[in-house]
Design a protein around this motif. Structure first.
Motif, PDB file in Angstrom:
ATOM      1  N   GLY A   9     -20.928  39.533  43.954  1.00 57.96           N
ATOM      2  CA  GLY A   9     -21.950  40.505  43.120  1.00 57.96           C
ATOM      3  C   GLY A   9     -21.997  41.656  44.237  1.00 57.96           C
ATOM      4  O   GLY A   9     -21.529  41.799  45.209  1.00 57.96           O
ATOM      5  N   GLY A  10     -22.912  42.534  43.621  1.00 58.42           N
ATOM      6  CA  GLY A  10     -23.181  43.814  44.307  1.00 58.42           C
ATOM      7  C   GLY A  10     -23.671  44.984  43.295  1.00 58.42           C
ATOM      8  O   GLY A  10     -23.958  44.900  42.268  1.00 58.42           O
ATOM      9  N   LEU A  11     -23.727  46.152  43.993  1.00 58.65           N
ATOM     10  CA  LEU A  11     -24.149  47.333  43.553  1.00 58.65           C
ATOM     11  C   LEU A  11     -22.743  47.934  43.060  1.00 58.65           C
ATOM     12  O   LEU A  11     -21.982  48.270  43.860  1.00 58.65           O
ATOM     13  N   VAL A  12     -22.762  48.663  41.761  1.00 54.68           N
ATOM     14  CA  VAL A  12     -21.556  49.308  41.113  1.00 54.68           C
ATOM     15  C   VAL A  12     -22.160  50.390  40.254  1.00 54.68           C
ATOM     16  O   VAL A  12     -23.073  50.160  39.642  1.00 54.68           O
ATOM     17  N   GLN A  13     -21.334  51.640  40.237  1.00 55.28           N
ATOM     18  CA  GLN A  13     -21.845  52.703  39.261  1.00 55.28           C
ATOM     19  C   GLN A  13     -21.113  52.356  37.783  1.00 55.28           C
ATOM     20  O   GLN A  13     -20.327  51.376  37.781  1.00 55.28           O
ATOM     21  N   ALA A  14     -21.946  52.668  36.989  1.00 54.58           N
ATOM     22  CA  ALA A  14     -21.481  52.588  35.504  1.00 54.58           C
ATOM     23  C   ALA A  14     -20.013  52.967  35.208  1.00 54.58           C
ATOM     24  O   ALA A  14     -19.687  54.069  35.676  1.00 54.58           O
ATOM     25  N   GLY A  15     -19.205  52.069  34.533  1.00 54.97           N
ATOM     26  CA  GLY A  15     -17.978  52.419  34.616  1.00 54.97           C
ATOM     27  C   GLY A  15     -17.086  51.548  35.544  1.00 54.97           C
ATOM     28  O   GLY A  15     -15.872  51.843  35.241  1.00 54.97           O
ATOM     29  N   GLY A  16     -17.655  51.193  36.482  1.00 57.40           N
ATOM     30  CA  GLY A  16     -16.679  50.532  37.497  1.00 57.40           C
ATOM     31  C   GLY A  16     -16.619  49.222  37.368  1.00 57.40           C
ATOM     32  O   GLY A  16     -16.775  48.695  36.251  1.00 57.40           O
ATOM     33  N   SER A  17     -16.083  48.508  38.182  1.00 57.52           N
ATOM     34  CA  SER A  17     -15.437  46.862  38.119  1.00 57.52           C
ATOM     35  C   SER A  17     -16.140  46.174  39.102  1.00 57.52           C
ATOM     36  O   SER A  17     -16.231  46.785  40.321  1.00 57.52           O
ATOM     37  N   LEU A  18     -16.146  45.011  38.824  1.00 58.73           N
ATOM     38  CA  LEU A  18     -16.485  43.995  39.769  1.00 58.73           C
ATOM     39  C   LEU A  18     -15.783  42.634  39.492  1.00 58.73           C
ATOM     40  O   LEU A  18     -15.586  42.369  38.311  1.00 58.73           O
ATOM     41  N   THR A  19     -15.467  41.886  40.487  1.00 61.33           N
ATOM     42  CA  THR A  19     -14.752  40.475  40.382  1.00 61.33           C
ATOM     43  C   THR A  19     -15.790  39.521  40.732  1.00 61.33           C
ATOM     44  O   THR A  19     -16.037  39.482  42.065  1.00 61.33           O
ATOM     45  N   LEU A  85     -18.347  48.522  33.567  1.00 61.28           N
ATOM     46  CA  LEU A  85     -19.649  47.823  33.506  1.00 61.28           C
ATOM     47  C   LEU A  85     -20.438  49.165  33.136  1.00 61.28           C
ATOM     48  O   LEU A  85     -20.523  50.227  33.322  1.00 61.28           O
ATOM     49  N   LYS A  86     -21.775  48.376  32.400  1.00 61.26           N
ATOM     50  CA  LYS A  86     -22.663  49.251  31.920  1.00 61.26           C
ATOM     51  C   LYS A  86     -24.055  48.747  32.476  1.00 61.26           C
ATOM     52  O   LYS A  86     -24.151  47.870  33.054  1.00 61.26           O
ATOM     53  N   PRO A  87     -25.041  49.744  32.648  1.00 60.34           N
ATOM     54  CA  PRO A  87     -26.295  49.467  32.975  1.00 60.34           C
ATOM     55  C   PRO A  87     -27.060  48.129  32.655  1.00 60.34           C
ATOM     56  O   PRO A  87     -27.580  47.351  33.252  1.00 60.34           O
ATOM     57  N   GLU A  88     -26.626  47.824  31.448  1.00 64.68           N
ATOM     58  CA  GLU A  88     -27.073  46.601  30.814  1.00 64.68           C
ATOM     59  C   GLU A  88     -26.614  45.313  31.187  1.00 64.68           C
ATOM     60  O   GLU A  88     -27.073  44.253  30.859  1.00 64.68           O
ATOM     61  N   ASP A  89     -25.517  45.426  31.909  1.00 59.93           N
ATOM     62  CA  ASP A  89     -24.834  44.232  32.509  1.00 59.93           C
ATOM     63  C   ASP A  89     -25.587  43.906  33.820  1.00 59.93           C
ATOM     64  O   ASP A  89     -25.315  42.728  34.187  1.00 59.93           O
ATOM     65  N   THR A  90     -26.678  44.775  34.254  1.00 60.67           N
ATOM     66  CA  THR A  90     -27.146  44.226  35.587  1.00 60.67           C
ATOM     67  C   THR A  90     -27.926  43.035  35.014  1.00 60.67           C
ATOM     68  O   THR A  90     -28.917  42.677  34.144  1.00 60.67           O
ATOM     69  N   THR A 116     -25.650  35.193  41.670  1.00 60.42           N
ATOM     70  CA  THR A 116     -25.254  36.339  42.562  1.00 60.42           C
ATOM     71  C   THR A 116     -25.819  37.754  41.581  1.00 60.42           C
ATOM     72  O   THR A 116     -25.264  37.692  40.550  1.00 60.42           O
ATOM     73  N   LEU A 117     -26.376  38.447  42.355  1.00 64.73           N
ATOM     74  CA  LEU A 117     -26.833  39.647  41.370  1.00 64.73           C
ATOM     75  C   LEU A 117     -25.752  40.868  41.339  1.00 64.73           C
ATOM     76  O   LEU A 117     -25.239  41.270  42.378  1.00 64.73           O
ATOM     77  N   VAL A 118     -25.782  41.253  40.034  1.00 66.86           N
ATOM     78  CA  VAL A 118     -24.946  42.431  39.755  1.00 66.86           C
ATOM     79  C   VAL A 118     -25.903  43.357  39.525  1.00 66.86           C
ATOM     80  O   VAL A 118     -26.739  43.457  38.584  1.00 66.86           O
ATOM     81  N   THR A 119     -25.912  44.673  40.180  1.00 65.66           N
ATOM     82  CA  THR A 119     -26.514  45.825  39.496  1.00 65.66           C
ATOM     83  C   THR A 119     -25.572  46.936  39.184  1.00 65.66           C
ATOM     84  O   THR A 119     -24.839  47.288  40.068  1.00 65.66           O
ATOM     85  N   VAL A 120     -25.684  47.524  37.989  1.00 61.73           N
ATOM     86  CA  VAL A 120     -25.032  48.662  37.470  1.00 61.73           C
ATOM     87  C   VAL A 120     -25.846  49.933  37.446  1.00 61.73           C
ATOM     88  O   VAL A 120     -27.089  49.597  36.859  1.00 61.73           O
ATOM     89  N   SER A 121     -25.505  50.930  38.213  1.00 62.00           N
ATOM     90  CA  SER A 121     -26.375  52.087  38.243  1.00 62.00           C
ATOM     91  C   SER A 121     -25.845  52.962  37.327  1.00 62.00           C
ATOM     92  O   SER A 121     -24.530  53.201  37.061  1.00 62.00           O
ATOM     93  N   SER A 122     -26.914  53.836  36.871  1.00 58.24           N
ATOM     94  CA  SER A 122     -26.357  54.660  35.641  1.00 58.24           C
ATOM     95  C   SER A 122     -26.120  56.104  36.307  1.00 58.24           C
ATOM     96  O   SER A 122     -26.434  56.327  37.280  1.00 58.24           O
TER      97      SER A 122
END
Length: 122
Positions: A9-19, A85-90, A116-122
């Motif tokens: 988990g972690g912080l990612v910008q909108a449109g980004g990816s995480l695994t 990823l979208k902000p609503e995926d937070t 695990t926290l996933v935060t998607v910033s706009s």
């Protein structure tokens, strides 16, 4: 007993990816289905995706086409690749496992990770 430990988990910008990864330990031979739930602030926990031991997968509508779940049986690990990823995926993403062939009903989920926290910033 089975223990599930999430990571990725972690912080990612909108449109980004995480695994996300979830490793099962203990008596994991009893697990048939593994997958992911998530809970956004102020919302109910919801199923994201699950994968059965035969490889069949199931996705919630919110993640179809963007999320991919996979499983490494040798490592007792399940992965959730999240793209676009979208902000609503937070949300807090929880690994879940069951001794039966579904995670769609929480009553039949036998094991949970701590999340695990996933935060998607706009």
């Amino acid at each position: 007993q089975v223990q599930l430990v999430e990571s990725g988990g972690g912080l990612v910008q909108a449109g980004g990816s995480l695994t996300l990864s979830c490793a099962a330990s203990g008596s994991s031979v009893t697990i048939k289905t593994m997958g992911w739930y998530r809970q956004a602030p102020g919302k109910q926990r919801e199923l994201v995706a699950h994968i059965i031991s035969d490889g069949k997968t199931n996705y919630a509508a919110s993640g179809k086409g963007r999320f991919t779940i996979s499983r490494d049986a040798a490592k007792n690990t399940v992965y959730l690749q999240m793209n676009s990823l979208k902000p609503e995926d937070t949300a807090v993403y929880y690994c879940a496992a069951s001794r039966i062939d579904t995670l769609s009903v929480e009553y039949y989920i036998h094991y949970w990770g701590k999340g695990t926290l996933v935060t998607v910033s706009s």
